[in-house]
Design an enzyme around this catalytic site. Structure first.
Site, mmCIF file in Angstrom:
data_model
loop_
_atom_site.group_PDB
_atom_site.id
_atom_site.type_symbol
_atom_site.label_atom_id
_atom_site.label_comp_id
_atom_site.label_asym_id
_atom_site.label_seq_id
_atom_site.Cartn_x
_atom_site.Cartn_y
_atom_site.Cartn_z
ATOM 1 N N ASP A 142 0.847 -1.185 0.000
ATOM 2 C CA ASP A 142 0.000 0.000 0.000
ATOM 3 C C ASP A 142 0.882 1.234 0.000
ATOM 4 O O ASP A 142 1.972 1.221 0.578
ATOM 5 C CB ASP A 142 -0.943 0.036 1.192
ATOM 6 C CG ASP A 142 -2.184 0.879 0.917
ATOM 7 O OD1 ASP A 142 -3.205 0.317 0.489
ATOM 8 O OD2 ASP A 142 -2.111 2.118 1.104
ATOM 9 N N ASP A 170 4.485 2.019 -4.094
ATOM 10 C CA ASP A 170 3.535 2.393 -5.135
ATOM 11 C C ASP A 170 3.115 1.125 -5.873
ATOM 12 O O ASP A 170 3.939 0.469 -6.512
ATOM 13 C CB ASP A 170 4.210 3.385 -6.085
ATOM 14 C CG ASP A 170 3.277 3.887 -7.180
ATOM 15 O OD1 ASP A 170 2.178 3.321 -7.347
ATOM 16 O OD2 ASP A 170 3.657 4.853 -7.873
ATOM 17 N N ASP A 271 -7.774 -4.495 -5.532
ATOM 18 C CA ASP A 271 -8.987 -3.837 -5.055
ATOM 19 C C ASP A 271 -8.697 -2.342 -5.093
ATOM 20 O O ASP A 271 -8.304 -1.747 -4.100
ATOM 21 C CB ASP A 271 -9.330 -4.313 -3.647
ATOM 22 C CG ASP A 271 -10.677 -3.787 -3.173
ATOM 23 O OD1 ASP A 271 -11.565 -3.608 -4.017
ATOM 24 O OD2 ASP A 271 -10.826 -3.548 -1.961
ATOM 25 N N CYS A 333 -15.370 -0.500 -5.450
ATOM 26 C CA CYS A 333 -16.694 -0.290 -4.851
ATOM 27 C C CYS A 333 -17.341 0.932 -5.491
ATOM 28 O O CYS A 333 -18.043 1.702 -4.841
ATOM 29 C CB CYS A 333 -16.630 -0.173 -3.330
ATOM 30 S SG CYS A 333 -15.541 1.106 -2.712
#
Length: 411
Positions: A142, A170, A271, A333
């Site tokens: 992350d 990154d 994700d 999402c």
């Protein structure tokens, strides 16, 4: 699943700008009507089912099983679990059903080497480790150090970190492959080995002298290897992550694309960062944060354009890090086509050898996830092409979803 939806207690007052955004993207505003009655989801740590009555007694609420997601339960949104003994002891943790579905779609097997390219804040990472068991490894990446540090805390709390390593890096350029025995047999030259610092078992805080010695050794190695880019920052590694006993050179070595096909990851989860417009609970937070914040984070065209560029880069790099026969899941999402179907289409258009169908799946309570799974294959040692093929998600046959027809993006 119909019994999971309770009566609407209030309607979320959506601002005109957001309504225009929904209209532009062909989205029905009514999906946000039951925002205050959307249940919360938790996952019960495997092996704790026998303690379910005790947990229910403590939270004074029945945990309703989610039939299509193993070990998932739902409960009323007003129930708080943070102060409960079950939560503090690591027997339950909060995770959205859609996030759980993305992990299930990976179809993790024992022995897999898994990459979570956008790992923070850590709930999906914990679930991946739960499913992996005692073999294989998980690499969490992350770009936000403080968020990844929260993931590290979760791993330690739930005692899941042994096969895991975490890098602040990154995700669009991360290039480190999993630690594999067959790869580590290819050691660096003897002259360099004399100057290498070996990773010992990880501790939260090393003695000052050891930290100073490690820093000096790393400076020497960086100078010797003449690195052109800054290394990812390793902030955690478990005792069974494969790093203990290795040198920094072993851990941070990068391979060319042909070698990655042999030694890359079995499973990759991307994700991706998105506008979160498909998460009712996230949109609900703007009632407290202020709708001007929503305009800046969701509706701003410049930010949305930057996000789609980022999403494509994350997807492309995640796919590059797959080994031959590997599987990748891309999810967001967001409900928008621009952040889902369009990203996949752009990916395919830039990979002339790719052939992929696309499957869109809308999960209950408007947590929209989009997936594709792919295999890269080497045509020869010196030259290879990447082929992508849609995999039908077996578990999705039991999901309460609105399922689109398979769509062939390219003939």
């Amino acid at each position: 699943m119909d019994d999971e939806v309770v009566a609407t207690s209030s309607e979320l007052p959506l601002p005109e700008g957001f309504l225009h955004f929904l209209n532009q993207n062909g989205l029905d505003p009514s999906i946000y009507v039951a925002s205050h009655s959307t249940p919360r989801y938790i996952r019960l740590k495997p092996g704790c089912v026998a303690q379910l009555p005790e947990i229910e007694a403590e939270i004074k609420c029945k945990l309703n099983e989610v039939s299509w997601l193993p070990n998932f339960y739902y409960l009323p949104p007003e129930v708080r679990i943070a102060s409960t003994k079950a939560y503090q002891d690591g027997k339950i943790y909060g995770i959205d059903a859609a996030s759980g579905a993305a992990v299930v779609a990976l179809d993790i097997s024992q022995g897999d080497h898994v990459l979570d390219l956008c790992a923070a804040p850590g709930a999906k990472l914990c679930m991946i480790l739960d499913l992996l068991g005692c073999s294989g490894s998980v690499t969490g990446v992350d770009v936000a150090r403080h968020r990844l540090a929260a993931s590290r805390t979760m791993l330690q709390k739930y005692a899941l970190g042994d096969p895991c390593r975490l890098f602040v890096a990154d995700g669009t350029t991360f290039s480190l492959i999993p630690v594999r025995v067959e790869l580590n047999s290819k050691s660096c030259n003897a002259e360099m080995e004399e100057n290498l610092e070996i990773y010992k078992e990880w501790t939260p805080r090393r003695p000052w002298k050891e930290r100073k010695r490690m820093a000096k050794a790393m400076e020497n190695i960086d100078s010797m290897m003449s690195k052109q880019i800054q290394d990812p920052e390793l902030i955690f590694y478990g005792r069974h992550s494969g790093l203990v006993g290795l040198s920094k050179h072993d851990v941070f070595r990068t391979l060319d694309d042909v070698e990655i096909l042999q030694f890359g990851y079995d499973k990759v989860l991307v994700d991706a960062e998105c506008t979160h417009d498909g998460s009712i609970k996230h949109i609900q937070k703007f009632e407290q944060w202020g709708w001007t914040t929503l305009s800046r984070r969701v509706l701003d065209a410049e930010r949305t354009d930057a996000l789609t560029v980022l999403q494509l880069k994350l997807l492309t790099n995640g796919f590059r890090l797959l080994k031959a026969g590997g599987c990748l899941v891309y999810s967001t999402c967001s409900l928008t086509v621009a952040q889902n179907e369009d990203i996949v289409e752009q990916f395919l258009s830039r990979h002339a050898s790719a052939d992929m169908a696309f499957l869109g799946v809308q999960v209950h309570h408007q947590e929209l996830m989009h997936w594709f799974s792919a295999w890269p294959e080497a045509l020869s040692y010196s030259h290879h092409a990447i082929f992508a093929e849609l995999l039908e998600i077996e578990a999705a046959k039991n999901w309460p979803v609105g399922k689109q027809e398979y769509q062939r993006l390219y003939d």
